[in-house]
Design a protein around this motif. Structure first.
Motif, short mmCIF file in Angstrom:
data_model
loop_
_atom_site.label_atom_id
_atom_site.label_comp_id
_atom_site.label_asym_id
_atom_site.label_seq_id
_atom_site.Cartn_x
_atom_site.Cartn_y
_atom_site.Cartn_z
N SER A 107 0.85 -1.19 0.00
CA SER A 107 0.00 0.00 0.00
C SER A 107 0.89 1.24 0.00
O SER A 107 2.09 1.15 0.31
CB SER A 107 -0.87 0.02 1.26
OG SER A 107 -0.05 0.17 2.39
N GLY A 108 0.26 2.38 -0.30
CA GLY A 108 1.00 3.63 -0.29
C GLY A 108 1.57 3.92 1.08
O GLY A 108 2.72 4.36 1.22
N ALA A 109 0.77 3.68 2.10
CA ALA A 109 1.22 3.96 3.47
C ALA A 109 2.47 3.16 3.80
O ALA A 109 3.41 3.69 4.40
CB ALA A 109 0.11 3.63 4.46
N ASN A 112 5.49 4.59 2.11
CA ASN A 112 5.92 5.81 2.80
C ASN A 112 6.54 5.50 4.15
O ASN A 112 7.53 6.12 4.54
CB ASN A 112 4.73 6.77 2.97
CG ASN A 112 4.43 7.50 1.68
OD1 ASN A 112 5.31 7.70 0.85
ND2 ASN A 112 3.18 7.89 1.49
N PHE A 141 -1.06 14.31 2.46
CA PHE A 141 -1.59 12.99 2.84
C PHE A 141 -0.58 11.93 2.46
O PHE A 141 -0.15 11.86 1.30
CB PHE A 141 -2.94 12.72 2.16
CG PHE A 141 -3.59 11.47 2.72
CD1 PHE A 141 -4.28 11.51 3.91
CD2 PHE A 141 -3.48 10.26 2.06
CE1 PHE A 141 -4.86 10.36 4.46
CE2 PHE A 141 -4.05 9.10 2.58
CZ PHE A 141 -4.75 9.16 3.78
N HIS A 142 -0.20 11.11 3.45
CA HIS A 142 0.81 10.09 3.18
C HIS A 142 0.40 8.69 3.62
O HIS A 142 1.22 7.77 3.57
CB HIS A 142 2.13 10.48 3.84
CG HIS A 142 2.67 11.80 3.35
ND1 HIS A 142 3.03 12.02 2.04
CD2 HIS A 142 2.87 12.99 3.99
CE1 HIS A 142 3.44 13.27 1.89
NE2 HIS A 142 3.35 13.88 3.05
N GLY A 143 -0.85 8.53 4.06
CA GLY A 143 -1.30 7.20 4.46
C GLY A 143 -1.81 7.18 5.89
O GLY A 143 -1.85 8.21 6.56
N GLU A 193 4.39 15.83 -1.75
CA GLU A 193 3.69 15.32 -2.93
C GLU A 193 3.88 16.35 -4.05
O GLU A 193 3.57 17.53 -3.82
CB GLU A 193 2.19 15.21 -2.66
CG GLU A 193 1.76 14.21 -1.62
CD GLU A 193 0.36 14.54 -1.08
OE1 GLU A 193 -0.63 14.16 -1.70
OE2 GLU A 193 0.28 15.20 -0.02
N GLU A 198 -5.07 14.24 -2.06
CA GLU A 198 -6.19 14.26 -1.11
C GLU A 198 -6.43 15.66 -0.58
O GLU A 198 -7.56 16.04 -0.26
CB GLU A 198 -5.91 13.32 0.07
CG GLU A 198 -5.66 11.87 -0.31
CD GLU A 198 -6.79 11.27 -1.09
OE1 GLU A 198 -7.93 11.32 -0.61
OE2 GLU A 198 -6.56 10.78 -2.21
N ASP A 226 6.45 11.79 -2.49
CA ASP A 226 5.35 10.84 -2.39
C ASP A 226 4.58 10.89 -3.70
O ASP A 226 3.80 11.80 -3.95
CB ASP A 226 4.46 11.20 -1.20
CG ASP A 226 3.25 10.27 -1.07
OD1 ASP A 226 2.94 9.55 -2.04
OD2 ASP A 226 2.62 10.29 0.00
N VAL A 228 2.62 8.41 -4.68
CA VAL A 228 1.62 7.35 -4.58
C VAL A 228 0.45 7.65 -5.51
O VAL A 228 -0.07 6.76 -6.19
CB VAL A 228 1.15 7.21 -3.10
CG1 VAL A 228 -0.12 6.39 -3.00
CG2 VAL A 228 2.26 6.59 -2.27
N GLN A 229 0.06 8.91 -5.58
CA GLN A 229 -1.07 9.29 -6.44
C GLN A 229 -0.62 9.81 -7.81
O GLN A 229 -1.29 9.60 -8.81
CB GLN A 229 -1.92 10.35 -5.73
CG GLN A 229 -3.23 10.62 -6.40
CD GLN A 229 -4.33 11.12 -5.48
OE1 GLN A 229 -5.30 11.67 -5.93
NE2 GLN A 229 -4.22 10.92 -4.19
N LYS A 255 -0.91 3.05 -5.61
CA LYS A 255 -2.16 3.16 -6.37
C LYS A 255 -2.13 2.50 -7.76
O LYS A 255 -2.48 1.35 -7.90
CB LYS A 255 -2.54 4.63 -6.46
CG LYS A 255 -3.02 5.17 -5.11
CD LYS A 255 -3.57 6.55 -5.25
CE LYS A 255 -4.12 7.13 -3.94
NZ LYS A 255 -5.37 6.52 -3.50
C1 LIG Z 1 -0.13 10.92 -1.88
C2 LIG Z 1 -0.60 9.72 -1.14
N1 LIG Z 1 0.24 9.08 -0.32
C3 LIG Z 1 -0.13 7.98 0.36
C4 LIG Z 1 -1.41 7.48 0.27
C5 LIG Z 1 -1.79 6.26 1.06
O1 LIG Z 1 -1.91 5.17 0.21
P1 LIG Z 1 -2.68 3.84 0.72
O2 LIG Z 1 -4.09 4.24 0.95
O3 LIG Z 1 -2.50 2.86 -0.40
O4 LIG Z 1 -2.01 3.41 1.97
C6 LIG Z 1 -2.33 8.12 -0.56
C7 LIG Z 1 -3.72 7.61 -0.66
O5 LIG Z 1 -4.63 8.31 -0.99
C8 LIG Z 1 -1.92 9.26 -1.29
O6 LIG Z 1 -2.76 9.91 -2.10
#
Ligand SMILES: Cc1ncc(COP(=O)(O)O)c(C=O)c1O
Length: 405
Positions: A107-109, A112, A141-143, A193, A198, A226, A228-229, A255
């Motif tokens: 997962s993104g979290a 990170n 937002f990082h998780g 980011e 988010e 980050d 992730v998105q 993602k």
């Molecule tokens: C920039 C960013 N980092 C981390 C996350 C967390 O990812 P996850 O929900 O897969 O843990 C998100 C999720 O929306 C995100 O947008």
């Protein structure tokens, strides 16, 4: 004797799932390309793609084939052994980016979490045991792990869970002077980011990112992007850092990496990776062969100049259609973003009606997202057809007409 199962309904959610989500009242059961169908057979055009996950739409035949093929070979062995799909994917990710080394997670979290742990481990081992400060940004937002949610810039998500991880400082996004005011020799990382997703689809300015790079160099801190998105083609480049020319030290992505199969990655350079040794970090499922086989197929399709150019073309379709709606209803104060990460910010007059707009859109057969408190967010498939965009926008138009009464 066959036992009849009770029907699965949306109401069941309220009985059996932890009440941390407020899902829509319908239950989707099938997806194909940029279309989704619910239990009643109602069809939706998907401008959300999960939350920026379904970069190639639903059930892309190449991904389905990759998953099917791998599912007959090897599902899982843990990291006591390595596996071919993970090695192939890591090789392709490093070939396509600044990075030399990859850590896979789910997962993104988790990606990170690994990035923040690596940044601290590197600084405290290489430079000083007191070099632990992480600088992050308001609305980031990082998780949702406790470390990542604390680095995130929205205390409402991290409050109420007891003592938080320490030495994390938040300053306003796109404000370089604010960063200069808090950075010092004890700083191990700046986490950012390239486009806050988010938080409201807010792009970092190129000057801001360049300034962060310069400050990190000056204070021997690591720059963590980050993505992730924003990663995996979402902005029209494989990774958003390529737009600014500012190269991070650590990058996370998730993602869209698996096109809907849970997989994430943290990427970094050899000299940073070298600080870690066997046992310093790990996960049971990270680098799972099924996940990596799908992600490899996804990367092969996305990392293609024609596909990436198509993202910019689709961006134009979205912006044009949103501007047309706005000319009629004047409900957006700003339409912003890059590639197919687009946010339409509602004017203060309509900000309180975001939920209503999203619900009206669903009633018209369109899936859209929110970002922050007042932004309608669009993160469709990177290969969505012009017809789907036009039809979806017609449905959005109808939904907005309905809300405006
Ligand atoms: C920039 C960013 N980092 C981390 C996350 C967390 O990812 P996850 O929900 O897969 O843990 C998100 C999720 O929306 C995100 O947008």
């Amino acid at each position: 004797m066959s036992v009849t199962q009770p029907p699965i309904t949306r109401e069941l959610f309220n009985e059996v799932i932890l009440p941390i989500y407020a899902p829509a009242q319908f239950v989707p059961v099938k997806g194909q390309g940029s279309r989704v169908w619910d239990q009643q057979g109602n069809e939706y055009i998907d401008f959300a793609g999960g939350i920026a996950v379904m970069a190639l739409g639903h059930c892309h035949p190449v991904l389905v084939e990759a998953l099917q093929k791998q599912s007959e070979q090897l599902w899982h062995l843990s990291n006591i052994y390595t596996n071919e799909p993970a090695l192939r994917l890591a090789q392709k990710l490093t070939a396509a980016t600044f990075a030399d080394r990859v850590f896979f997670a789910n997962s993104g979290a988790e990606a990170n979490e690994a990035a923040f742990k690596l940044a601290r481990y590197y600084a405290t081992n290489k430079i000083s045991p007191y070099k632990t400060k992480i600088i992050a940004f308001h609305h980031a937002f990082h998780g949702r792990t406790f470390f990542t949610v604390t680095v995130g810039g929205q205390p409402k998500y991290s409050d109420g869970f007891g003592p938080k991880p320490a030495d994390i400082v938040h300053v306003p996004f796109n404000d370089l002077d604010a960063v200069k005011a808090v950075i010092d020799d004890h700083t191990c990382a700046i986490v950012v980011e390239p486009i806050q997703g988010e938080g409201g689809v807010t792009p970092a300015t190129p000057e801001f990112l360049a300034g962060l790079r310069q400050l990190c160099d000056q204070y021997q801190a690591l720059l963590v992007f980050d993505e992730v998105q924003t990663g995996m083609g979402r902005t029209g480049k494989l990774f958003a850092y390529e737009h600014s020319g500012v190269v991070p030290d650590i990058l996370t992505t998730a993602k869209a990496l698996g096109g809907g199969f849970p997989v994430s990655a943290m990427l970094t350079r050899e000299d940073i990776a070298q600080v870690m040794t066997a046992g310093t970090h790990g996960t049971t499922f990270g680098g799972n062969p099924l996940a990596c086989a799908v992600a490899e197929a996804s990367l092969d399709i996305i990392n293609d100049s024609q596909l990436l150019d198509g993202v910019e073309q689709r961006h134009q379709w979205f912006i044009k259609a949103l501007e047309e709606i706005n000319q009629r209803y004047h409900l957006f104060a700003a339409i912003r973003g890059q590639g197919l990460l687009i946010g339409a910010q509602l004017t203060p007059e309509y900000a309180g009606r975001l939920r209503e707009i999203i619900q009206a859109a669903a009633e018209q057969g369109l899936l859209v997202l929110s970002a922050g408190s007042d932004v309608v967010r669009f993160t469709p498939s990177l290969i969505i057809s012009e017809q789907d965009v036009q039809q979806g926008m017609a449905r959005l138009h109808q939904a907005i007409a309905q809300v405006m009464g």
